[in-house]
Design a protein around this motif. Structure first.
Motif, PDB file in Angstrom:
ATOM      1  N   PHE A 133       0.851  -1.188   0.000  1.00  0.00           N
ATOM      2  CA  PHE A 133       0.000   0.000   0.000  1.00  0.00           C
ATOM      3  C   PHE A 133       0.888   1.240   0.000  1.00  0.00           C
ATOM      4  O   PHE A 133       2.017   1.209   0.491  1.00  0.00           O
ATOM      5  N   ASP A 134       0.364   2.331  -0.548  1.00  0.00           N
ATOM      6  CA  ASP A 134       0.988   3.645  -0.386  1.00  0.00           C
ATOM      7  C   ASP A 134       0.080   4.450   0.527  1.00  0.00           C
ATOM      8  O   ASP A 134      -0.984   4.916   0.117  1.00  0.00           O
ATOM      9  N   LEU A 135       0.484   4.564   1.792  1.00  0.00           N
ATOM     10  CA  LEU A 135      -0.373   5.218   2.789  1.00  0.00           C
ATOM     11  C   LEU A 135      -0.586   6.697   2.497  1.00  0.00           C
ATOM     12  O   LEU A 135      -1.561   7.284   2.978  1.00  0.00           O
ATOM     13  N   SER A 136       0.311   7.310   1.727  1.00  0.00           N
ATOM     14  CA  SER A 136       0.121   8.725   1.395  1.00  0.00           C
ATOM     15  C   SER A 136      -1.073   8.918   0.471  1.00  0.00           C
ATOM     16  O   SER A 136      -1.685   9.981   0.434  1.00  0.00           O
ATOM     17  N   ARG A 137      -1.425   7.872  -0.281  1.00  0.00           N
ATOM     18  CA  ARG A 137      -2.586   7.936  -1.185  1.00  0.00           C
ATOM     19  C   ARG A 137      -3.759   7.098  -0.695  1.00  0.00           C
ATOM     20  O   ARG A 137      -4.900   7.353  -1.074  1.00  0.00           O
ATOM     21  N   ASP A 138      -3.471   6.109   0.114  1.00  0.00           N
ATOM     22  CA  ASP A 138      -4.505   5.176   0.557  1.00  0.00           C
ATOM     23  C   ASP A 138      -4.331   4.872   2.052  1.00  0.00           C
ATOM     24  O   ASP A 138      -3.997   3.760   2.442  1.00  0.00           O
ATOM     25  N   PRO A 139      -4.558   5.873   2.908  1.00  0.00           N
ATOM     26  CA  PRO A 139      -4.361   5.659   4.346  1.00  0.00           C
ATOM     27  C   PRO A 139      -5.336   4.644   4.943  1.00  0.00           C
ATOM     28  O   PRO A 139      -5.068   4.086   6.003  1.00  0.00           O
ATOM     29  N   GLU A 140      -6.443   4.396   4.245  1.00  0.00           N
ATOM     30  CA  GLU A 140      -7.417   3.424   4.740  1.00  0.00           C
ATOM     31  C   GLU A 140      -7.066   1.991   4.353  1.00  0.00           C
ATOM     32  O   GLU A 140      -7.776   1.059   4.734  1.00  0.00           O
ATOM     33  N   GLU A 141      -5.973   1.829   3.607  1.00  0.00           N
ATOM     34  CA  GLU A 141      -5.492   0.510   3.191  1.00  0.00           C
ATOM     35  C   GLU A 141      -6.604  -0.308   2.527  1.00  0.00           C
ATOM     36  O   GLU A 141      -6.841  -1.468   2.838  1.00  0.00           O
ATOM     37  N   LYS A 142      -7.242   0.331   1.554  1.00  0.00           N
ATOM     38  CA  LYS A 142      -8.376  -0.295   0.875  1.00  0.00           C
ATOM     39  C   LYS A 142      -7.966  -1.126  -0.334  1.00  0.00           C
ATOM     40  O   LYS A 142      -8.512  -2.207  -0.575  1.00  0.00           O
ATOM     41  N   VAL A 143      -7.000  -0.594  -1.112  1.00  0.00           N
ATOM     42  CA  VAL A 143      -6.698  -1.220  -2.394  1.00  0.00           C
ATOM     43  C   VAL A 143      -5.204  -1.547  -2.473  1.00  0.00           C
ATOM     44  O   VAL A 143      -4.381  -0.647  -2.650  1.00  0.00           O
ATOM     45  N   PRO A 144      -4.832  -2.836  -2.351  1.00  0.00           N
ATOM     46  CA  PRO A 144      -3.421  -3.198  -2.495  1.00  0.00           C
ATOM     47  C   PRO A 144      -2.926  -2.875  -3.906  1.00  0.00           C
ATOM     48  O   PRO A 144      -3.652  -3.028  -4.891  1.00  0.00           O
ATOM     49  N   LEU A 145      -1.679  -2.417  -3.973  1.00  0.00           N
ATOM     50  CA  LEU A 145      -1.077  -2.126  -5.267  1.00  0.00           C
ATOM     51  C   LEU A 145      -0.649  -3.422  -5.953  1.00  0.00           C
ATOM     52  O   LEU A 145      -0.455  -4.451  -5.313  1.00  0.00           O
ATOM     53  N   THR A 146      -0.505  -3.358  -7.262  1.00  0.00           N
ATOM     54  CA  THR A 146      -0.068  -4.497  -8.060  1.00  0.00           C
ATOM     55  C   THR A 146       1.012  -4.012  -9.028  1.00  0.00           C
ATOM     56  O   THR A 146       1.209  -2.795  -9.202  1.00  0.00           O
ATOM     57  N   PRO A 147       1.715  -4.930  -9.680  1.00  0.00           N
ATOM     58  CA  PRO A 147       2.684  -4.486 -10.696  1.00  0.00           C
ATOM     59  C   PRO A 147       2.045  -3.656 -11.801  1.00  0.00           C
ATOM     60  O   PRO A 147       2.717  -2.839 -12.439  1.00  0.00           O
ATOM     61  N   LYS A 148       0.752  -3.820 -12.027  1.00  0.00           N
ATOM     62  CA  LYS A 148       0.067  -3.037 -13.050  1.00  0.00           C
ATOM     63  C   LYS A 148      -0.262  -1.627 -12.575  1.00  0.00           C
ATOM     64  O   LYS A 148      -0.261  -0.674 -13.365  1.00  0.00           O
ATOM     65  N   THR A 149      -0.565  -1.482 -11.275  1.00  0.00           N
ATOM     66  CA  THR A 149      -0.955  -0.160 -10.766  1.00  0.00           C
ATOM     67  C   THR A 149       0.223   0.619 -10.186  1.00  0.00           C
ATOM     68  O   THR A 149       0.101   1.818  -9.947  1.00  0.00           O
ATOM     69  N   GLU A 150       1.343  -0.037  -9.953  1.00  0.00           N
ATOM     70  CA  GLU A 150       2.537   0.628  -9.433  1.00  0.00           C
ATOM     71  C   GLU A 150       3.752   0.059 -10.177  1.00  0.00           C
ATOM     72  O   GLU A 150       4.167  -1.076  -9.965  1.00  0.00           O
ATOM     73  N   ARG A 151       4.323   0.870 -11.049  1.00  0.00           N
ATOM     74  CA  ARG A 151       5.399   0.391 -11.912  1.00  0.00           C
ATOM     75  C   ARG A 151       6.651  -0.006 -11.124  1.00  0.00           C
ATOM     76  O   ARG A 151       7.456  -0.820 -11.596  1.00  0.00           O
ATOM     77  N   ARG A 152       6.816   0.574  -9.923  1.00  0.00           N
ATOM     78  CA  ARG A 152       8.006   0.257  -9.108  1.00  0.00           C
ATOM     79  C   ARG A 152       7.723  -0.859  -8.098  1.00  0.00           C
ATOM     80  O   ARG A 152       8.470  -1.048  -7.151  1.00  0.00           O
ATOM     81  N   PHE A 153       6.653  -1.591  -8.298  1.00  0.00           N
ATOM     82  CA  PHE A 153       6.186  -2.587  -7.339  1.00  0.00           C
ATOM     83  C   PHE A 153       7.314  -3.494  -6.840  1.00  0.00           C
ATOM     84  O   PHE A 153       7.577  -3.575  -5.634  1.00  0.00           O
ATOM     85  N   TYR A 154       8.004  -4.163  -7.739  1.00  0.00           N
ATOM     86  CA  TYR A 154       9.025  -5.128  -7.324  1.00  0.00           C
ATOM     87  C   TYR A 154      10.272  -4.435  -6.777  1.00  0.00           C
ATOM     88  O   TYR A 154      10.941  -4.962  -5.883  1.00  0.00           O
ATOM     89  N   GLU A 155      10.573  -3.254  -7.276  1.00  0.00           N
ATOM     90  CA  GLU A 155      11.711  -2.489  -6.754  1.00  0.00           C
ATOM     91  C   GLU A 155      11.467  -2.077  -5.301  1.00  0.00           C
ATOM     92  O   GLU A 155      12.356  -2.172  -4.452  1.00  0.00           O
ATOM     93  N   ILE A 156      10.234  -1.630  -5.017  1.00  0.00           N
ATOM     94  CA  ILE A 156       9.873  -1.240  -3.645  1.00  0.00           C
ATOM     95  C   ILE A 156       9.981  -2.432  -2.712  1.00  0.00           C
ATOM     96  O   ILE A 156      10.562  -2.338  -1.619  1.00  0.00           O
ATOM     97  N   LEU A 157       9.445  -3.570  -3.130  1.00  0.00           N
ATOM     98  CA  LEU A 157       9.515  -4.763  -2.292  1.00  0.00           C
ATOM     99  C   LEU A 157      10.964  -5.228  -2.098  1.00  0.00           C
ATOM    100  O   LEU A 157      11.325  -5.724  -1.025  1.00  0.00           O
ATOM    101  N   ARG A 158      11.802  -5.049  -3.120  1.00  0.00           N
ATOM    102  CA  ARG A 158      13.208  -5.440  -2.986  1.00  0.00           C
ATOM    103  C   ARG A 158      13.908  -4.603  -1.914  1.00  0.00           C
ATOM    104  O   ARG A 158      14.658  -5.130  -1.083  1.00  0.00           O
ATOM    105  N   VAL A 159      13.650  -3.299  -1.910  1.00  0.00           N
ATOM    106  CA  VAL A 159      14.249  -2.418  -0.901  1.00  0.00           C
ATOM    107  C   VAL A 159      13.751  -2.788   0.494  1.00  0.00           C
ATOM    108  O   VAL A 159      14.521  -2.836   1.460  1.00  0.00           O
ATOM    109  N   ILE A 160      12.467  -3.068   0.611  1.00  0.00           N
ATOM    110  CA  ILE A 160      11.896  -3.443   1.901  1.00  0.00           C
ATOM    111  C   ILE A 160      12.477  -4.763   2.390  1.00  0.00           C
ATOM    112  O   ILE A 160      12.837  -4.904   3.578  1.00  0.00           O
ATOM    113  N   GLN A 161      12.634  -5.731   1.496  1.00  0.00           N
ATOM    114  CA  GLN A 161      13.207  -7.020   1.891  1.00  0.00           C
ATOM    115  C   GLN A 161      14.657  -6.857   2.331  1.00  0.00           C
ATOM    116  O   GLN A 161      15.106  -7.529   3.276  1.00  0.00           O
TER     117      GLN A 161
END
Length: 425
Positions: free
Chosen positions: A342-370
């Motif tokens: 989730f991006d809490l700055s846009r979705d603080p209610e945690e309603k819609v999980p992001l996907t590789p289609k809706t967030e182009r940096r999806f796997y890059e973000i997860l790599r940094v977090i891991q």
């Protein structure tokens, strides 16, 4: 009803009550139990009356992304007292029960842990702790049953403290902090159906979960002349930050033989810096790493990745009503691979999980977090499990002497000179 007021009063008393300086303020720490961020007027509530707490907000700084280090009482308070993730002190359970249920338990903070109270005492501060309850004077006065009555009485109690500070000309010499140990317990409902839990505003979930409703808590700080009034800060902060903040203000040294996970808040509160030092915050459900928050230094986004989430019951509800709290392992959770993002700055209610289609940096973000998880995990050391079943069991010989049921017990009374008695009218 289990809304309590946890109060630590620290008074600088090396010479006399008239000896104060900017670096040695009085400190009043107010921590409520299970108070929801949506229960206070200063966070948007319009039906509960909290004028004194709202006054703290008007006269100080309101933290809008203040995070409890755990969604449960025992580990959250351990983190608050030590400035460290509870996993570091063994105050995070591997079993289903993640809190102490009895005062006569053998578990607790290990003796080698250092609390801010211990360090402040070394600097000449006196400290006190004062577990409050809803009295007859407030029963039936709010619009939200017994819970609302307790919230409004708590607010009155805060007002009593503020009045004493005014009376003795201590207002400008005192740092006040107000928070909750975790979000509201939304499953707290009486046998008659009355809601005894609080309100977490727009945020999902509540106590025992790492959805925002379980960990995003009120964070108010007031120190006239030192902290700007009427200010809102949306940077991620933690209840672990209180430890280094007040230790530094007291002129004491931070321990250098251990990792302190909290950061001094004063540069942020005074506007000397604009970004929180918490690039990452790690959200544990008991001893299990549940989620990670990442606030990149070059972005306004606040990414949050969930490795597992609790199974709400009923399925379409916002909590675990069948079991009264949500649990952290086994069949009580659903694991996610890849993690929910989730991006809490846009979705603080945690309603819609992001996907590789809706967030182009999806796997890059997860790599940094891991990578951050791997670094964090390497910093952990094996410690005794303070919340093991053996440590949780009730032991009659450890029952506090204040109990009228037990006449034979042991108490370690502190010197009268090290205690500060606080009475409210």
């Amino acid at each position: 009803m289990r809304l309590l007021l946890f109060l630590t009063v620290c008074q600088y008393a090396i010479n006399s009550v008239h000896t104060y300086s900017i670096s040695n303020p009085n400190v009043v720490l107010l921590m409520a139990d299970d108070l929801g961020i949506g229960d206070l007027g200063c966070y948007g509530n319009r039906t509960l009356r909290t004028p004194y707490i709202d006054r703290l907000a008007k006269e100080g700084v309101t933290l809008t992304q203040h995070i409890a280090a755990s969604p449960l009482c025992t580990p959250s308070r351990a983190a608050f007292l030590t400035g460290r993730y509870p996993i570091r002190s063994g105050m995070a359970a591997f079993s289903r029960v993640g809190v102490f249920l009895f005062s006569a338990s053998s578990g607790g903070l290990p003796s080698e842990e250092i609390t801010f109270s211990k360090l402040l005492k070394q600097r000449g501060y006196a400290t006190a702790l004062i577990a409050l309850y809803a009295s007859d004077m407030f029963r039936g006065k709010s619009k939200h049953g017994l819970y609302g009555d307790a919230v409004e009485e708590m607010d009155w109690s805060v007002g009593q403290i503020l009045n004493v500070l005014e009376k003795y000309n201590l207002r400008n010499k005192t740092l006040i902090y107000f928070s909750s140990d975790q979000g509201a317990h939304i499953e707290e409902i009486s046998s008659s159906g009355e809601v005894h839990g609080g309100y977490n505003g727009i945020y999902k979930g509540g106590k025992s979960t790492n959805w925002e409703g379980g960990i995003r808590v009120p964070g108010l700080l007031r120190w006239p002349g030192m902290i700007p009034a009427g200010t809102y800060m949306d940077e991620p902060t933690s209840n672990m930050d209180i430890f280094p903040t007040i230790v530094k203000l007291a002129g004491a040294q931070l321990p250098n033989d251990r990792i302190i996970d909290g950061h001094d808040l004063m540069p942020l509160l005074q506007g000397k810096v604009t970004r929180s030092k918490h690039e990452f915050l790690f959200h544990y459900c008991n001893a299990y790493l549940n989620a990670v928050r990442w606030h990149p230094g070059n972005s306004e986004s606040v990414w949050k990745a969930f490795f597992f989430t609790p199974n709400f019951n009923p399925e379409d509800s916002n909590g675990c009503y069948d079991s009264h709290v949500c649990f952290c392992h086994g069949g009580f959770i659903t694991r996610h691979d890849p993690p929910l993002l989730f991006d809490l700055s846009r979705d603080p209610e945690e309603k819609v999980p992001l996907t590789p289609k809706t967030e182009r940096r999806f796997y890059e973000i997860l790599r940094v977090i891991q990578l951050a998880v791997a670094n964090h995990t390497r910093s952990l050391q094996a410690v005794p499990d303070q919340l093991s079943w053996d440590n949780l069991l009730w032991k009659p010989w450890l029952q506090p002497c204040c109990s009228s049921l037990f006449q034979s017990c042991y108490c370690d009374f502190e010197s009268e000179h090290s205690l500060l008695e606080v009475h409210s009218g």
